[in-house]
Scaffold this motif. Structure first.
Motif, short mmCIF file in Angstrom:
data_model
loop_
_atom_site.label_atom_id
_atom_site.label_comp_id
_atom_site.label_asym_id
_atom_site.label_seq_id
_atom_site.Cartn_x
_atom_site.Cartn_y
_atom_site.Cartn_z
N GLU A 38 30.87 -33.41 -73.35
CA GLU A 38 29.47 -33.39 -73.39
C GLU A 38 28.88 -34.25 -72.30
O GLU A 38 27.79 -34.15 -71.89
CB GLU A 38 28.91 -34.07 -74.97
CG GLU A 38 29.23 -32.85 -75.96
CD GLU A 38 28.22 -31.96 -75.78
OE1 GLU A 38 27.03 -31.97 -75.64
OE2 GLU A 38 28.95 -30.76 -75.79
N SER A 84 19.30 -38.09 -80.06
CA SER A 84 20.41 -37.20 -80.02
C SER A 84 20.37 -36.33 -81.27
O SER A 84 20.66 -35.15 -81.32
CB SER A 84 21.74 -37.90 -79.69
OG SER A 84 21.62 -38.44 -78.38
N ASN A 117 19.84 -33.15 -73.98
CA ASN A 117 21.37 -33.07 -73.83
C ASN A 117 22.02 -32.37 -75.18
O ASN A 117 22.61 -31.44 -74.92
CB ASN A 117 21.84 -34.46 -73.77
CG ASN A 117 23.13 -34.59 -73.21
OD1 ASN A 117 23.40 -34.47 -71.67
ND2 ASN A 117 24.37 -34.60 -73.69
N THR A 118 21.65 -32.82 -76.23
CA THR A 118 22.30 -32.27 -77.51
C THR A 118 21.72 -30.87 -77.83
O THR A 118 22.41 -30.07 -78.08
CB THR A 118 22.24 -33.19 -78.61
OG1 THR A 118 20.78 -33.56 -78.83
CG2 THR A 118 23.00 -34.58 -78.34
N ASN A 143 15.54 -37.27 -72.67
CA ASN A 143 16.96 -36.78 -71.91
C ASN A 143 18.05 -36.63 -73.02
O ASN A 143 18.79 -35.86 -73.02
CB ASN A 143 17.30 -37.77 -70.83
CG ASN A 143 16.38 -37.15 -69.43
OD1 ASN A 143 17.20 -36.40 -68.64
ND2 ASN A 143 15.50 -37.92 -69.25
N GLY A 182 24.64 -37.27 -75.76
CA GLY A 182 23.25 -37.75 -75.69
C GLY A 182 22.99 -39.23 -75.56
O GLY A 182 22.08 -39.52 -74.73
N SER A 200 22.90 -28.32 -75.43
CA SER A 200 24.50 -28.01 -75.47
C SER A 200 24.50 -27.03 -76.53
O SER A 200 25.03 -26.06 -76.42
CB SER A 200 25.13 -29.13 -75.67
OG SER A 200 26.35 -29.06 -76.02
N PHE A 250 26.53 -33.21 -68.61
CA PHE A 250 25.31 -33.78 -67.66
C PHE A 250 25.52 -34.26 -66.34
O PHE A 250 24.83 -34.35 -65.39
CB PHE A 250 24.37 -34.59 -68.54
CG PHE A 250 24.90 -35.98 -68.70
CD1 PHE A 250 24.86 -36.92 -67.71
CD2 PHE A 250 25.75 -36.26 -69.91
CE1 PHE A 250 25.29 -38.07 -67.95
CE2 PHE A 250 26.22 -37.52 -70.13
CZ PHE A 250 26.12 -38.54 -69.03
N ARG A 253 24.09 -40.22 -71.76
CA ARG A 253 23.10 -39.66 -70.84
C ARG A 253 21.58 -40.70 -70.98
O ARG A 253 21.06 -40.98 -69.85
CB ARG A 253 22.40 -38.07 -71.05
CG ARG A 253 21.52 -37.70 -70.12
CD ARG A 253 21.25 -36.08 -70.51
NE ARG A 253 20.17 -35.54 -69.77
CZ ARG A 253 19.69 -34.33 -69.66
NH1 ARG A 253 20.61 -33.35 -70.29
NH2 ARG A 253 18.73 -33.90 -69.16
N THR A 266 19.88 -33.91 -64.28
CA THR A 266 19.81 -34.74 -65.76
C THR A 266 19.61 -36.28 -65.27
O THR A 266 19.25 -36.89 -66.11
CB THR A 266 21.30 -34.72 -66.11
OG1 THR A 266 22.33 -35.10 -65.32
CG2 THR A 266 21.44 -33.23 -66.75
#
Length: 273
Positions: A33, A171, A95-96, A91, A130, A99, A37, A133, A44
């Motif tokens: 994960e 997240s 991210n999560t 962000n 998450g 994905s 990013f 990032r 990102t």
């Protein structure tokens, strides 16, 4: 090690061979994960810095010269922590949610579900990406604010706690949204109609004390308000609510979304046939 393993016999089908926690599997998921990013850092990491800079520039030019101090600090210093936290939570959510959503659309979500990882290990692995990032974005923007505005951090520990909790909360919401959404337009609707309005209407660009009584009370039920307010206290030392209260509400919010995400992964909601 179990008695079966000690006796040298073959473990039964479905038996966990890793103890209570599959540390290797969890670390691998966390690494995946995070590398996701980092591999596209211009999108990102660099893009959020540019976006935050544009927000700060526009508000400074359009409002700053005519706006006096807010809560005893210059207007640009007041909105800077809000812009930072808004960017962090957006962000972390992206991210999560991306994905899981991309894995579902491409049909390789099975690569995540098939390994011997428990639902909680999956939640923690996605959380790690998450939060990582979000924190990298926070550090990059904080460095930019220090260079441009000379804005430091009044209470580093408070800022760190609320930053981590904010990234963790979004997240968790990202996991829930990624599991629930079946198409990219559904994910876009969740982002545009839920996440973005909650972030913008949580005191990012204003003090909630300036709101009418009804809106003021409604804002108190928005967890993102306490996250942004907490980071503002950590960076410039002023806030609309008590930081301790915000910390408790933020913790409860993180636990709540983690529990929902865990239950959805445990049941295989919209993930398993």
């Amino acid at each position: 090690m179990s008695e079966t393993m000690q006796a040298g016999t073959t473990p039964e089908m479905g038996m966990r061979r890793f103890g209570r926690v599959n540390w290797l599997g969890l670390a691998t998921l966390c690494q995946r994960e995070i590398q996701r990013f980092l591999a596209v850092w211009t999108q990102t990491l660099l893009a959020p810095l540019v976006t935050a800079g544009l927000f700060l520039l526009i508000f400074s030019i359009a409002i700053g010269p005519r706006r006096g101090d807010v809560m005893g600090v210059p207007f640009t210093h007041f909105i800077a922590p809000g812009i930072l936290m808004m960017t962090v939570i957006q962000n972390a959510f992206a991210n999560t949610s991306s994905s899981i959503m991309i894995s579902k659309v491409q049909g390789n979500i099975v690569d995540t579900l098939m390994p011997p990882l428990s639902p909680m290990e999956l939640v923690l692995g996605y959380f790690a990406g998450g939060v990582a990032r979000g924190m990298v974005v926070a550090l990059v923007i904080a460095a930019g604010l220090w260079l441009v505005l000379g804005l430091g951090v009044a209470h580093p520990l408070w800022a760190l706690c609320f930053g981590v909790l904010g990234a963790a909360f979004l997240s968790g919401l990202g996991i829930i949204a990624g599991i629930y959404a079946q198409k990219f337009d559904q994910m876009a609707a969740i982002t545009n109609l839920i996440v973005t309005p909650l972030a913008f209407l949580s005191g990012t660009f204003y003090s909630v004390e300036a709101l009418p009584p009804v809106l003021h009370e409604i804002t108190r039920f928005n967890p993102m308000f306490y996250l942004i307010d907490g980071v503002r206290f950590g960076m410039i030392g002023v806030s609309d609510s008590a930081p301790a209260l915000g910390l408790v509400i933020s913790l409860v919010s993180v636990v709540a979304v983690a529990a929902v995400a865990w239950n959805m992964l445990r049941r295989g909601t919209r993930l398993k046939a």
